[in-house]
Design a protein around this motif. Structure first.
Motif, short mmCIF file in Angstrom:
data_model
loop_
_atom_site.label_atom_id
_atom_site.label_comp_id
_atom_site.label_asym_id
_atom_site.label_seq_id
_atom_site.Cartn_x
_atom_site.Cartn_y
_atom_site.Cartn_z
N UNK A 161 0.56 -1.24 0.49
CA UNK A 161 -0.12 0.13 0.33
C UNK A 161 1.30 1.44 0.06
N UNK A 162 2.07 0.92 1.03
CA UNK A 162 2.34 2.49 0.89
C UNK A 162 3.83 2.57 -0.43
N UNK A 163 3.77 1.81 -1.35
CA UNK A 163 5.00 1.58 -2.40
C UNK A 163 3.93 2.42 -3.30
N UNK A 164 2.87 2.27 -3.30
CA UNK A 164 1.42 2.38 -4.47
C UNK A 164 1.94 3.77 -4.37
N UNK A 165 1.85 4.17 -2.86
CA UNK A 165 1.94 5.80 -2.50
C UNK A 165 3.09 6.29 -3.36
N UNK A 166 4.11 5.84 -3.13
CA UNK A 166 5.26 6.44 -3.30
C UNK A 166 4.88 6.00 -4.97
N UNK A 167 4.92 5.88 -5.97
CA UNK A 167 4.86 4.97 -6.79
C UNK A 167 3.85 5.86 -7.49
N UNK A 168 2.72 6.72 -7.40
CA UNK A 168 2.34 7.89 -7.34
C UNK A 168 2.93 8.72 -7.47
N UNK A 169 3.78 9.04 -6.71
CA UNK A 169 4.99 10.32 -6.38
C UNK A 169 5.95 10.39 -7.87
#
Length: 254
Positions: A137-145
Protein backbone atom coordinates in the motif's frame (compact mmCIF):
# COMPACT_ATOMS: atom_id res chain seq x y z
CA UNK A 1 30.01 -4.15 -24.09
CA UNK A 2 29.10 -0.50 -23.42
CA UNK A 3 30.10 1.34 -20.27
CA UNK A 4 26.45 1.40 -19.23
CA UNK A 5 26.09 -2.37 -19.44
CA UNK A 6 29.36 -2.92 -17.60
CA UNK A 7 28.30 -0.43 -14.96
CA UNK A 8 24.89 -2.05 -14.57
CA UNK A 9 26.43 -5.49 -14.13
CA UNK A 10 28.83 -4.18 -11.51
CA UNK A 11 26.27 -2.17 -9.58
CA UNK A 12 23.89 -5.12 -9.50
CA UNK A 13 26.43 -6.94 -7.40
CA UNK A 14 27.73 -3.96 -5.43
CA UNK A 15 24.33 -2.92 -4.11
CA UNK A 16 23.40 -6.40 -2.90
CA UNK A 17 21.32 -7.28 -5.89
CA UNK A 18 21.86 -10.88 -4.90
CA UNK A 19 19.00 -10.44 -2.42
CA UNK A 20 16.66 -10.19 -5.40
CA UNK A 21 18.47 -11.22 -8.55
CA UNK A 22 20.51 -14.09 -7.14
CA UNK A 23 23.87 -12.84 -8.39
CA UNK A 24 27.20 -13.39 -6.68
CA UNK A 25 29.30 -10.42 -5.55
CA UNK A 26 32.92 -9.96 -6.61
CA UNK A 27 35.52 -10.03 -3.83
CA UNK A 28 36.33 -6.33 -4.19
CA UNK A 29 33.72 -4.66 -6.44
CA UNK A 30 35.02 -1.12 -5.98
CA UNK A 31 38.41 -2.14 -7.34
CA UNK A 32 36.67 -3.67 -10.36
CA UNK A 33 34.74 -0.44 -10.92
CA UNK A 34 37.83 1.74 -10.61
CA UNK A 35 39.58 -0.36 -13.25
CA UNK A 36 36.58 -0.44 -15.59
CA UNK A 37 35.00 3.02 -15.41
CA UNK A 38 37.75 5.62 -15.25
CA UNK A 39 36.20 8.35 -17.36
CA UNK A 40 32.72 9.50 -18.36
CA UNK A 41 32.37 11.46 -21.60
CA UNK A 42 31.31 14.93 -20.47
CA UNK A 43 29.99 15.79 -23.93
CA UNK A 44 27.44 12.98 -23.57
CA UNK A 45 25.63 15.03 -20.91
CA UNK A 46 24.17 17.27 -23.62
CA UNK A 47 22.82 14.36 -25.67
CA UNK A 48 21.97 11.56 -23.24
CA UNK A 49 22.29 13.02 -19.74
CA UNK A 50 20.89 9.87 -18.14
CA UNK A 51 23.71 7.85 -19.69
CA UNK A 52 26.31 10.34 -18.49
CA UNK A 53 25.01 10.62 -14.92
CA UNK A 54 24.74 6.86 -14.58
CA UNK A 55 28.36 6.49 -15.64
CA UNK A 56 29.30 9.25 -13.18
CA UNK A 57 27.44 7.43 -10.39
CA UNK A 58 29.44 4.27 -11.03
CA UNK A 59 32.69 6.24 -11.19
CA UNK A 60 31.93 8.03 -7.92
CA UNK A 61 31.00 4.81 -6.17
CA UNK A 62 34.27 3.26 -7.28
CA UNK A 63 36.07 6.20 -5.68
CA UNK A 64 34.20 5.70 -2.41
CA UNK A 65 31.96 8.76 -2.83
CA UNK A 66 28.80 6.84 -2.02
CA UNK A 67 26.53 9.78 -1.22
CA UNK A 68 27.55 11.59 -4.38
CA UNK A 69 27.02 8.39 -6.35
CA UNK A 70 23.46 8.14 -5.00
CA UNK A 71 22.80 11.74 -6.09
CA UNK A 72 24.12 10.95 -9.55
CA UNK A 73 21.80 7.95 -9.74
CA UNK A 74 18.84 10.18 -8.99
CA UNK A 75 20.04 12.65 -11.65
CA UNK A 76 20.22 9.79 -14.13
CA UNK A 77 16.76 8.56 -13.09
CA UNK A 78 15.39 12.06 -13.77
CA UNK A 79 16.55 11.58 -17.36
CA UNK A 80 14.81 8.19 -17.68
CA UNK A 81 17.80 5.94 -16.99
CA UNK A 82 16.21 2.58 -16.27
CA UNK A 83 19.45 1.11 -14.87
CA UNK A 84 19.64 4.03 -12.40
CA UNK A 85 16.01 3.57 -11.36
CA UNK A 86 16.64 -0.14 -10.95
CA UNK A 87 19.69 0.38 -8.76
CA UNK A 88 17.86 2.95 -6.63
CA UNK A 89 15.13 0.37 -6.13
CA UNK A 90 17.64 -2.24 -4.99
CA UNK A 91 19.37 0.23 -2.69
CA UNK A 92 16.19 1.16 -0.86
CA UNK A 93 14.74 -2.34 -0.83
CA UNK A 94 17.90 -3.94 0.55
CA UNK A 95 18.85 -1.04 2.81
CA UNK A 96 22.24 -0.42 1.23
CA UNK A 97 24.19 2.58 2.49
CA UNK A 98 21.61 3.00 5.27
CA UNK A 99 18.80 3.72 2.80
CA UNK A 100 16.37 1.08 4.02
CA UNK A 101 12.82 1.72 2.79
CA UNK A 102 11.32 -1.37 1.20
CA UNK A 103 8.14 0.29 -0.10
CA UNK A 104 10.17 3.03 -1.77
CA UNK A 105 12.43 0.37 -3.24
CA UNK A 106 9.43 -1.46 -4.70
CA UNK A 107 8.14 1.79 -6.20
CA UNK A 108 11.50 2.51 -7.89
CA UNK A 109 11.63 -1.05 -9.21
CA UNK A 110 8.13 -0.61 -10.68
CA UNK A 111 9.26 2.56 -12.48
CA UNK A 112 12.35 0.75 -13.76
CA UNK A 113 10.26 -2.16 -15.07
CA UNK A 114 7.79 -0.12 -17.12
CA UNK A 115 9.53 -0.99 -20.40
CA UNK A 116 9.24 -4.69 -19.57
CA UNK A 117 12.94 -5.45 -19.38
CA UNK A 118 13.04 -9.08 -18.10
CA UNK A 119 15.69 -8.35 -15.46
CA UNK A 120 13.86 -5.36 -14.04
CA UNK A 121 10.46 -7.05 -14.16
CA UNK A 122 11.77 -10.11 -12.34
CA UNK A 123 13.34 -7.96 -9.61
CA UNK A 124 10.14 -5.96 -9.19
CA UNK A 125 7.92 -9.04 -9.10
CA UNK A 126 10.11 -10.77 -6.51
CA UNK A 127 10.27 -7.69 -4.29
CA UNK A 128 6.52 -7.17 -4.58
CA UNK A 129 5.72 -10.78 -3.73
CA UNK A 130 8.06 -10.69 -0.73
CA UNK A 131 6.39 -7.57 0.69
CA UNK A 132 3.55 -7.26 3.17
CA UNK A 133 0.13 -5.76 2.44
CA UNK A 134 1.14 -2.62 4.32
CA UNK A 135 4.36 -2.29 2.35
CA UNK A 136 2.48 -2.71 -0.92
CA UNK A 137 0.00 0.00 0.00
CA UNK A 138 2.82 2.40 0.88
CA UNK A 139 4.70 1.40 -2.29
CA UNK A 140 1.68 2.43 -4.34
CA UNK A 141 1.71 5.86 -2.68
CA UNK A 142 5.42 6.30 -3.45
CA UNK A 143 4.94 5.05 -7.01
CA UNK A 144 2.21 7.58 -7.74
CA UNK A 145 4.55 10.32 -6.56
CA UNK A 146 7.64 9.06 -8.42
CA UNK A 147 5.88 8.65 -11.73
CA UNK A 148 5.26 12.41 -11.96
CA UNK A 149 8.98 13.06 -12.52
CA UNK A 150 10.58 9.70 -13.29
CA UNK A 151 8.18 7.63 -15.44
CA UNK A 152 8.64 7.57 -19.20
CA UNK A 153 5.66 9.88 -19.69
CA UNK A 154 7.69 12.60 -18.01
CA UNK A 155 11.37 11.62 -17.72
CA UNK A 156 11.36 9.63 -20.96
CA UNK A 157 9.72 12.43 -22.93
CA UNK A 158 12.12 14.93 -21.35
CA UNK A 159 15.18 12.86 -22.26
CA UNK A 160 14.00 12.11 -25.77
CA UNK A 161 13.28 15.79 -26.51
CA UNK A 162 16.76 16.73 -25.29
CA UNK A 163 18.29 14.03 -27.47
CA UNK A 164 16.33 15.09 -30.56
CA UNK A 165 17.22 18.75 -30.07
CA UNK A 166 20.95 18.05 -29.85
CA UNK A 167 20.88 15.55 -32.70
CA UNK A 168 19.37 18.15 -35.03
CA UNK A 169 22.54 20.21 -34.60
CA UNK A 170 24.75 17.24 -35.38
CA UNK A 171 22.61 16.38 -38.41
CA UNK A 172 22.92 19.96 -39.62
CA UNK A 173 26.71 19.72 -39.41
CA UNK A 174 26.57 16.44 -41.32
CA UNK A 175 24.30 17.93 -43.99
CA UNK A 176 26.77 20.71 -44.73
CA UNK A 177 29.74 18.33 -44.69
CA UNK A 178 30.99 19.53 -41.35
CA UNK A 179 32.57 17.64 -38.48
CA UNK A 180 31.65 17.49 -34.82
CA UNK A 181 33.65 17.38 -31.60
CA UNK A 182 32.03 15.99 -28.46
CA UNK A 183 34.24 15.84 -25.37
CA UNK A 184 35.17 12.30 -24.50
CA UNK A 185 33.64 10.80 -27.66
CA UNK A 186 35.62 12.31 -30.55
CA UNK A 187 39.12 13.77 -31.10
CA UNK A 188 39.53 17.53 -30.59
CA UNK A 189 38.62 19.74 -33.51
CA UNK A 190 38.83 23.33 -34.66
CA UNK A 191 37.71 25.61 -31.77
CA UNK A 192 36.76 28.34 -34.23
CA UNK A 193 33.69 26.44 -35.39
CA UNK A 194 31.00 25.61 -32.85
CA UNK A 195 27.50 24.24 -32.44
CA UNK A 196 25.11 24.01 -29.51
CA UNK A 197 26.18 26.27 -26.65
CA UNK A 198 29.62 26.96 -28.13
CA UNK A 199 31.61 25.37 -25.32
CA UNK A 200 34.62 23.09 -25.63
CA UNK A 201 32.26 20.14 -25.27
CA UNK A 202 30.53 20.98 -28.56
CA UNK A 203 32.60 22.44 -31.34
CA UNK A 204 33.04 21.73 -35.01
CA UNK A 205 35.95 19.54 -36.00
CA UNK A 206 37.34 16.11 -35.17
CA UNK A 207 34.99 13.50 -36.71
CA UNK A 208 32.41 13.78 -39.47
CA UNK A 209 28.91 14.65 -38.32
CA UNK A 210 27.60 11.53 -40.07
CA UNK A 211 29.91 9.21 -38.12
CA UNK A 212 29.18 10.88 -34.80
CA UNK A 213 25.46 10.87 -35.46
CA UNK A 214 25.44 7.17 -36.28
CA UNK A 215 27.45 6.30 -33.16
CA UNK A 216 25.16 8.30 -30.89
CA UNK A 217 22.01 7.01 -32.56
CA UNK A 218 23.03 3.42 -31.86
CA UNK A 219 23.52 4.27 -28.19
CA UNK A 220 20.23 6.17 -28.08
CA UNK A 221 18.34 3.28 -29.67
CA UNK A 222 19.49 1.07 -26.80
CA UNK A 223 18.83 3.77 -24.22
CA UNK A 224 15.23 4.32 -25.31
CA UNK A 225 14.52 0.70 -26.25
CA UNK A 226 11.01 -0.28 -25.18
CA UNK A 227 9.86 3.25 -24.52
CA UNK A 228 6.41 3.91 -25.94
CA UNK A 229 6.16 7.03 -28.08
CA UNK A 230 9.75 7.34 -29.32
CA UNK A 231 8.90 5.98 -32.76
CA UNK A 232 5.19 6.61 -33.28
CA UNK A 233 3.75 10.04 -33.96
CA UNK A 234 1.85 11.75 -31.15
CA UNK A 235 2.07 12.26 -27.43
CA UNK A 236 2.69 9.41 -25.01
CA UNK A 237 -0.47 8.34 -23.23
CA UNK A 238 -0.20 7.80 -19.44
CA UNK A 239 -2.40 4.75 -18.90
CA UNK A 240 -1.34 4.36 -15.27
CA UNK A 241 -2.72 1.57 -13.09
CA UNK A 242 -2.25 0.68 -9.44
CA UNK A 243 1.06 -0.93 -8.55
CA UNK A 244 -0.71 -4.17 -7.66
CA UNK A 245 -2.06 -4.41 -11.20
CA UNK A 246 1.42 -3.79 -12.52
CA UNK A 247 2.71 -6.69 -10.43
CA UNK A 248 -0.08 -8.90 -11.68
CA UNK A 249 0.94 -8.23 -15.27
CA UNK A 250 4.48 -9.58 -14.84
CA UNK A 251 5.48 -13.16 -14.36
CA UNK A 252 6.88 -13.99 -10.97
CA UNK A 253 10.42 -15.43 -11.05
CA UNK A 254 10.73 -19.14 -10.34
Amino acid sequence: MSVRRIALSLLCTVFAAGAIAGEASPSNPKDVIRQTVRYCATGLERLLPGEYYFCAAVRDFGKGHNNLAAERLRDAAYWASKPAQYILGLMYYNGDEGRVNRPLGIAWLAIAAERHDPTYEAAFARAYLESTAEERAQANVYWKDLRENYADTSAGVRAHRRYQSEMRMIEAASFFGGSVFIAGLTPPGDPTGQFGDGTDTSRIGGVSGYSVGKMIKNDADEYFRGMVGTVTVGEVQPGYVAIGQVAGAVRAPR
